[in-house]
Design an enzyme around this catalytic site. Sequence first.
Site, PDB file in Angstrom:
ATOM      1  N   ASP A   1      10.765  -1.456   7.153  1.00 19.47           N
ATOM      2  CA  ASP A   1      11.465  -2.553   7.820  1.00 19.47           C
ATOM      3  C   ASP A   1      12.029  -2.021   9.127  1.00 19.47           C
ATOM      4  O   ASP A   1      11.738  -0.893   9.520  1.00 19.47           O
ATOM      5  CB  ASP A   1      12.578  -3.078   6.897  1.00 19.47           C
TER       6      ASP A   1
ATOM      7  N   LYS B   1       9.008   7.575 -12.541  1.00 23.10           N
ATOM      8  CA  LYS B   1       8.937   6.781 -11.315  1.00 23.10           C
ATOM      9  C   LYS B   1       9.220   5.315 -11.637  1.00 23.10           C
ATOM     10  O   LYS B   1       8.591   4.726 -12.510  1.00 23.10           O
ATOM     11  CB  LYS B   1       7.554   6.893 -10.661  1.00 23.10           C
TER      12      LYS B   1
ATOM     13  N   THR C   1      -3.586   4.611  -2.117  1.00 25.50           N
ATOM     14  CA  THR C   1      -4.841   5.104  -2.681  1.00 25.50           C
ATOM     15  C   THR C   1      -5.856   3.982  -2.888  1.00 25.50           C
ATOM     16  O   THR C   1      -7.021   4.247  -3.181  1.00 25.50           O
ATOM     17  CB  THR C   1      -4.601   5.822  -4.022  1.00 25.50           C
TER      18      THR C   1
ATOM     19  N   LYS D   1       9.192   2.092  -1.376  1.00 24.82           N
ATOM     20  CA  LYS D   1       8.410   2.104  -0.132  1.00 24.82           C
ATOM     21  C   LYS D   1       9.058   1.266   0.974  1.00 24.82           C
ATOM     22  O   LYS D   1       8.453   0.342   1.519  1.00 24.82           O
ATOM     23  CB  LYS D   1       6.980   1.618  -0.395  1.00 24.82           C
TER      24      LYS D   1
ATOM     25  N   ASP E   1      10.521   4.433  -6.163  1.00 28.65           N
ATOM     26  CA  ASP E   1       9.385   4.227  -5.259  1.00 28.65           C
ATOM     27  C   ASP E   1       9.338   2.764  -4.791  1.00 28.65           C
ATOM     28  O   ASP E   1       8.522   1.971  -5.256  1.00 28.65           O
ATOM     29  CB  ASP E   1       8.094   4.598  -5.989  1.00 28.65           C
TER      30      ASP E   1
ATOM     31  N   ARG F   1      -0.981   4.219 -15.413  1.00 30.99           N
ATOM     32  CA  ARG F   1      -1.702   3.491 -16.450  1.00 30.99           C
ATOM     33  C   ARG F   1      -2.527   4.378 -17.371  1.00 30.99           C
ATOM     34  O   ARG F   1      -2.799   4.012 -18.515  1.00 30.99           O
ATOM     35  CB  ARG F   1      -2.571   2.402 -15.794  1.00 30.99           C
TER      36      ARG F   1
END
Length: 236
Positions: free
Chosen positions: A71, A39, A125, A68, A66, A216
């Site tokens: 607009d 990603k 999240t 997102k 990714d 991470r």
Amino acid sequence: MLNTDYFNIPKIIIALDFNNKKAAMKLVDLLDPSLFYLKIGKEMFTILGKKFINELHQLGFNIFLDLKFHDIPNTVFNATKAAADLGIWMLSVHAAGGKKMLTYAKKALKSFKKRPLLIAVTALTSLKQEDLKNIGIQISLQDYILILSKLSYDCGLDGVVCPGKEAEKIKLLCGDKYKIITPGIRCFNDSNFDQNQTITPKQAKKFLIDYIVIGRSITSSINPIKKLNFIIQSMQ
């Protein structure tokens, strides 16, 4: 050596959460492109751009871009088309952009013989109920996610990014073929970082999630392959 018995469990997308190419490639060089997806988010794409995506493609990786998109419909149409031109495997838009924006994003991919999966982000999240209240949304976070998931499904998208605990309800609402992509995966003694909606790899399998996004937990690990092997084993 990773356990390659990798069927009937959620597939793993590695989020390259780095701010430089050297650090990213140190991890990428350890990964098997037949087992893992990558990603690329806003930070790495801003720093390294499409050239980096081309390099990862040459190594055999499928890329989830990714960014997102959120607009006005025409802008998202053009951005979606430009992203698909990169030959990526999956890309994301924000479901909160509304029906017209989602429809335009879907329309942008119509001319592609091999189009990427188009995925809608429902709720980050990191969001909590009070965050919705702060922006004037009075329904529950769970209902908000389900409404946006159904809207995205009705607009012809391929799936959603959502907290893992909502996956089963979304599958019931939209069908088994509707893809569920879930970040916020935690194992061992991981910190929650800035995410409030987290689940374990074992729960991801239970909730019928198609893809789990791990960032991470892996990128900050001393031994990322050992940790990935543990994650796969924990889902079997």
